[in-house]
Design an enzyme around this catalytic site. Sequence first.
Site, PDB file in Angstrom:
ATOM      1  N   THR A 121      -0.401  -0.433  -2.687  1.00  0.00           N
ATOM      2  CA  THR A 121      -0.282  -0.068  -1.324  1.00  0.00           C
ATOM      3  C   THR A 121      -1.557   0.922  -1.524  1.00  0.00           C
ATOM      4  OG1 THR A 121       0.351   0.734   0.482  1.00  0.00           O
ATOM      5  CG2 THR A 121       1.071   1.509  -1.698  1.00  0.00           C
ATOM      6  N   CYS A 150      -5.481  -3.614   3.876  1.00  0.00           N
ATOM      7  CA  CYS A 150      -3.859  -3.344   3.798  1.00  0.00           C
ATOM      8  C   CYS A 150      -3.402  -5.072   2.602  1.00  0.00           C
ATOM      9  CB  CYS A 150      -3.012  -3.659   5.154  1.00  0.00           C
ATOM     10  SG  CYS A 150      -0.586  -3.664   5.045  1.00  0.00           S
TER      11      CYS A 150
END
Length: 231
Positions: free
Chosen positions: A83, A197
Amino acid sequence: MKTIGMIGGMSWESSLEYYRILNQTVHARLGGLHSARCILTSVDFAEIEVLQREGRWEESGQRMAEAAASLERAGADVVILCTNTMHKLVDDIQAAIQIPFLHIADATAERVKAAGVQRIGLLGTRFTMEEDFYRGRLEQLHQLTVLTPPPAQRETVHRVIYDELCLGQIREESRAAYREIIADLAAAGAQGILLGCTEIELLVRPEDSPLPLFPTTRIHAEAAVDWALTA
């Protein structure tokens, strides 16, 4: 081949992509029946999202540190965090382990610079786009110029990530909105677009951008394989 430790689940949609890319990359490099040696610990993202939204980053840091330490105990030789946003807590993670940690922004910045790009448009969660832990690292450590969308567009990017992509929902109207945002970044002088992202890669395709795309999930996973095969 070294063993890659993965902190995943944020969201599991992107962790799935990490696992796929790690194994495909190892197979491409080594051939035959080869696959990646890896260990995955996966958190419940519903709990993590609450901590993010409420600004309880110290608690989040403790959870990330515990996850990293568990990977080291399980035999991982290196840790990656699947992430972008939670790289805000990199200091907590690194303090909890003795093995190396591969930072997603460092791997991405090296790929951006190798492509001759200096002015990069950044899309991600509002934390990633607005706070210094990520864009500041790109600017100060890697000397890149980082451009982000204006506030209303940042809110759109953030909302689509949490309300759609993390739930596995791919909507054409959201793809169209991202195309417009990317076009505006290009008009503002960006030379490439950093998909900051890991879920954005599920939505934005090369044909959606007039500029080169830098997909952080793929770049990070490939960098982990490079390390595992050469360390």
